[in-house]
Design a protein around this motif. Structure first.
Motif, mmCIF file in Angstrom:
data_model
loop_
_atom_site.group_PDB
_atom_site.id
_atom_site.type_symbol
_atom_site.label_atom_id
_atom_site.label_comp_id
_atom_site.label_asym_id
_atom_site.label_seq_id
_atom_site.Cartn_x
_atom_site.Cartn_y
_atom_site.Cartn_z
ATOM 1 N N LEU A 159 -5.800 4.747 2.953
ATOM 2 C CA LEU A 159 -6.900 3.723 2.876
ATOM 3 C C LEU A 159 -6.702 2.431 3.443
ATOM 4 N N ALA A 160 -5.251 2.153 3.363
ATOM 5 C CA ALA A 160 -4.904 0.802 4.182
ATOM 6 C C ALA A 160 -4.976 1.183 5.694
ATOM 7 N N CYS A 161 -4.352 2.248 6.011
ATOM 8 C CA CYS A 161 -4.711 3.023 7.388
ATOM 9 C C CYS A 161 -6.041 2.809 7.990
ATOM 10 N N ASP A 162 -6.922 3.350 7.249
ATOM 11 C CA ASP A 162 -8.345 3.368 7.537
ATOM 12 C C ASP A 162 -8.895 2.202 7.938
ATOM 13 N N LEU A 163 -8.538 1.195 7.204
ATOM 14 C CA LEU A 163 -9.017 -0.470 7.322
ATOM 15 C C LEU A 163 -8.486 -1.084 8.527
ATOM 16 N N ALA A 167 0.846 -1.145 0.037
ATOM 17 C CA ALA A 167 0.006 -0.035 -0.092
ATOM 18 C C ALA A 167 0.806 1.287 0.076
ATOM 19 N N VAL A 168 0.948 1.889 -1.063
ATOM 20 C CA VAL A 168 1.991 3.065 -1.214
ATOM 21 C C VAL A 168 1.180 4.285 -1.648
ATOM 22 N N TYR A 169 1.938 5.389 -1.611
ATOM 23 C CA TYR A 169 1.163 6.748 -1.969
ATOM 24 C C TYR A 169 0.003 6.695 -1.473
ATOM 25 N N ASP A 170 -0.968 7.027 -2.463
ATOM 26 C CA ASP A 170 -2.363 7.430 -2.011
ATOM 27 C C ASP A 170 -3.157 6.213 -1.360
ATOM 28 N N ASP A 171 -2.476 5.061 -1.481
ATOM 29 C CA ASP A 171 -3.414 3.770 -1.066
ATOM 30 C C ASP A 171 -3.060 3.563 0.396
#
Length: 258
Positions: free
Chosen positions: A143-147, A136-140
């Motif tokens: 999103l991974a942190c949210d989950l 999970a890099v850059y803008d992703d």
């Protein structure tokens, strides 16, 4: 040259003779272990077989996001297979979000199914009490942190992480780990990440057989390249080399419960 562990390698993607050479050189290069992550079910099966043959191989089972999504049936079969082998897996991974695939396909790319798939693997890691290895890099990464935050999962490893300062601070505050690759010798972006991220939450990896440039151009990616990366980390962190070696090694032991 002190002990180290390659915290992220696709050992199953190497040729048989390359695997034999790498595993035969473990003691010589002072490598105490390889966390071999998987791409899909067949990859997971091969990594499991390698772990049974070689004591230095610690397998992670997962579905790499930079590929088409599995069908419902394929995913159910894979999860069932993993469930039956929880005691054999060191971690869930490699899983995450398809940053490069999405950029390749453009604005019409549908991310939703990949987010759902990642969330499913995060829930499995929590239920099984296993570390999770993330692509999970850059803008992703946010999103991974949210989950991860949603499901209160903290034992997360963002491999070969690339992202902004705000995300770095968020990840560090959550207790997440990252790993540094040999391209720290020539990539300013990786050097900046290494400067900013806490050494106590850092590991090292090769992501082999992915090939590197600079001083490694034309060479097969080998865990021994980590011995080139660690002195670069020590210089950037302004910390004595023996201390950095020991911290990176102990961090990996602690994170993966080896």
């Amino acid at each position: 040259m002190r002990k180290m562990i390659d915290s992220h390698i696709h050992l199953d993607f190497y040729k048989d003779e390359e695997i034999t050479d790498i595993l035969g050189e473990m003691e010589q290069m002072n490598c105490a272990g390889l966390i071999s992550v998987s791409f899909h079910l067949e990859s997971s099966k091969r990594n499991m077989a390698l772990s049974k043959k070689y004591s230095h191989v610690y397998p992670a089972f997962g579905f790499h996001p930079e590929q088409p999504l599995p069908s419902d049936r394929e995913l159910a079969d894979f999860i069932s297979w993993m469930e039956a082998r929880v005691d054999l897996l060191t971690a869930v991974g490699e899983v995450g979000l398809p940053y490069y695939l999405r950029n390749e396909h453009g604005p019409g790319f549908q991310l939703e199914g990949y987010i759902e798939l990642l969330e499913e693997f995060i829930k499995l890691a929590k239920r099984w009490d296993k570390p999770i290895v993330l692509h999970a890099v850059y803008d992703d990464a946010p999103l991974a942190c949210d989950l991860l935050e949603k499901h209160e999962v903290t034992n997360a490893h963002f491999h070969w992480f690339k992202g902004d300062k705000k995300t770095i601070q968020r990840m560090a505050a959550n207790g997440f780990y990252i790993s540094i690759t040999p391209d720290i010798l020539y990539e300013e972006e990786i050097q900046e990440v290494a400067k900013q991220y806490p050494l106590r939450q850092m590991m090292v990896e090769t992501d082999g057989p992915w090939r590197f440039e600079g001083p490694f151009s034309g060479k097969m990616t080998h865990p021994a390249m980590i011995h080139d990366a660690i002195p670069a980390i020590a210089r950037l962190k302004k910390t004595p080399l023996p201390i950095v070696y020991d911290l990176l090694y102990q961090n990996t032991i602690k994170f993966y419960r080896l």
